[in-house]
Design a protein around this motif. Structure first.
Motif, PDB file in Angstrom:
ATOM      1  N   SER A 240      32.246  56.558  57.924  1.00 51.26           N
ATOM      2  CA  SER A 240      33.162  57.626  57.514  1.00 51.26           C
ATOM      3  C   SER A 240      34.101  57.161  56.401  1.00 51.26           C
ATOM      4  O   SER A 240      34.448  57.937  55.500  1.00 51.26           O
TER       5      SER A 240
ATOM      6  N   ALA B 198      34.657  58.793  52.739  1.00 53.59           N
ATOM      7  CA  ALA B 198      35.943  59.090  52.108  1.00 53.59           C
ATOM      8  C   ALA B 198      36.011  58.473  50.719  1.00 53.59           C
ATOM      9  O   ALA B 198      36.538  59.075  49.774  1.00 53.59           O
TER      10      ALA B 198
ATOM     11  N   ALA C  11      36.482  60.537  47.265  1.00 51.17           N
ATOM     12  CA  ALA C  11      37.669  60.190  46.468  1.00 51.17           C
ATOM     13  C   ALA C  11      37.260  59.759  45.068  1.00 51.17           C
ATOM     14  O   ALA C  11      37.853  60.182  44.065  1.00 51.17           O
TER      15      ALA C  11
END
Length: 419
Positions: free
Chosen positions: A264, A268, A272
């Motif tokens: 996870s 991210a 990003a």
């Protein structure tokens, strides 16, 4: 440029991005569902691992001849036909009860997928003007990142309300819709004469085409060296990733939930990086995207390889994922700007064949070495090799004397003159 003109100029790129996004979301759902179906059929983790071998094998079998076909026929129509072709074979998957028939269907689907990827790259280069390529590729990276995050989540929801078979059919529908969307794209070759041959695809034609690629590679050695080094980075990433789960559990002693959280964190990082890339794309040099992006990807792998805790591993994962958005986008723009679109299918197929061979060989070496020596040793060794490659790639890509290969001028003309 007025707002109206801007909207008109982005009409077809926007439609194309929608089609790409739809296909990517469907692919993630299909990939996860297929793993579960094979595991349920056989109860064997080894059978599931076989699915990971089928893709590069299909690429090898396809790329030997696909470039000769792609550069000679209408690319928009070929893309639509390949989507329809994959739709039919995906629909057939849940109808078989034999693992070997399923492997065969997956092999054919991946063949079509390999051909579609090379074809779409040529079509995108024709469709998107040089000045729009940075923005287009940054948005495509953002869509790919969204698919990486949302695709598996969507698959999970589908499994809750149905079965993996339902997810497979959802992917078939997505491919069909993607093919229909493709037909609404402009037929860029309608008024252009494609390269014709008096013969069907034969060994003589393929030999001639390979000669064209080799000749272009000799005349454009810098371009192809950047291409080759970036491909080597992809090969090493794939090989190390094959040991990622084993490293996390056997070396870092992470639980299943910890490893899930680690993935996870990577998710991210991907989203990003894609967002930052999309926002600041106009201010970042293409050479820096490739050079520094690749360098930081390798640094992330180094951090992961030498980590002894979840925190360090998570930092490494985030840096890898964040930097990939820049490296991949930069490379796509470099490729589109420097490979003549008339031979792009052949160049992509030949070097795609080489990359697939290296992936199979390197992944096998890494797997055997991890089994007989040490997972930690193999991951560290692979990361060091990647780090050395990234330094070389960075030095070459950021050379001041090579800046013309990364400018927004129409370098396609220069590339054609070298042919």
């Amino acid at each position: 440029m007025t707002l109206r003109n801007a909207l008109v100029s982005w009409k077809y790129p926007s439609i194309l991005l929608c089609g790409i996004g739809l296909s990517n979301f469907g692919s993630w759902v299909y990939f996860i569902a297929l793993n579960l179906i094979v595991l349920d059929m056989t109860g064997s983790v080894l059978a599931v691992a076989g699915l990971y071998i089928v893709k590069p094998l299909a690429a090898i079998f396809t790329n030997v001849w696909a470039g000769s076909v792609i550069d000679r026929i209408n690319k928009r129509n070929l893309m639509a036909a390949l989507d329809l072709f994959r739709t039919v074979f995906v629909v057939l998957l849940p109808l078989t009860s034999s693992i070997w028939v399923m492997y065969s269907l997956v092999f054919v689907i991946n063949m079509a997928g390999a051909m579609f990827g090379t074809t779409s790259r040529s079509y995108i280069t024709k469709l998107i003007p040089v000045e729009q390529r940075k923005r287009f590729n940054s948005l495509r990276s953002l869509i790919d990142s969204g698919a990486f995050l949302i695709g598996p989540a969507l698959a999970g929801i589908l499994f809750l309300i149905g079965t993996p078979v339902l997810a497979i059919y959802i992917n078939a529908a997505a491919l069909l819709l993607s093919g229909i969307i493709t037909l609404f794209m402009p037929n860029l070759e309608k008024d252009h004469r494609l390269e014709q041959s008096n013969h069907y695809l034969s060994w003589t034609i393929m030999k001639k085409d390979w000669g064209i690629v080799l000749d272009f590679s000799r005349k454009s050695s810098y371009i192809m060296l950047i291409y080759f080094l970036f491909s080597c980075m992809v090969v090493m990433e794939t090989a190390i990733d094959s040991q990622e789960a084993a490293f996390a559990k056997a070396v870092l002693l992470l639980s299943d939930s910890d490893y899930g959280f680690l993935v996870s964190v990577a998710g991210a990082g991907i989203i990003a990086g894609a967002i930052v890339n999309a926002v600041f794309i106009s201010k970042v040099e293409i050479s820096h995207m490739i050079g520094l992006g690749s360098l930081f990807v390798s640094i992330g792998y180094m951090i992961f390889a030498f980590s002894n805790s979840f925190s360090l591993a998570a930092i490494g994962f985030f840096i890898i994922a964040f930097s990939l958005a820049f490296a991949n986008t930069g490379f796509q723009i470099f490729y589109q700007n420097n490979i003549p679109v008339e031979i792009m299918g052949r160049v992509g197929s030949v070097f795609g064949l080489l990359e697939a061979l290296l992936i199979i060989i390197t992944t096998a070496i890494v797997g055997v070495s991890a089994h007989f020596i040490s997972i930690r040793f193999v991951v560290i060794s692979g990361s060091l090799i990647m780090f050395a490659l990234s330094i070389w790639l960075s030095m070459l890509s950021m050379k001041t004397s090579k800046s013309r290969y990364y400018s927004v001028v129409d370098v396609e003309i220069e590339a054609k003159e070298k042919m």
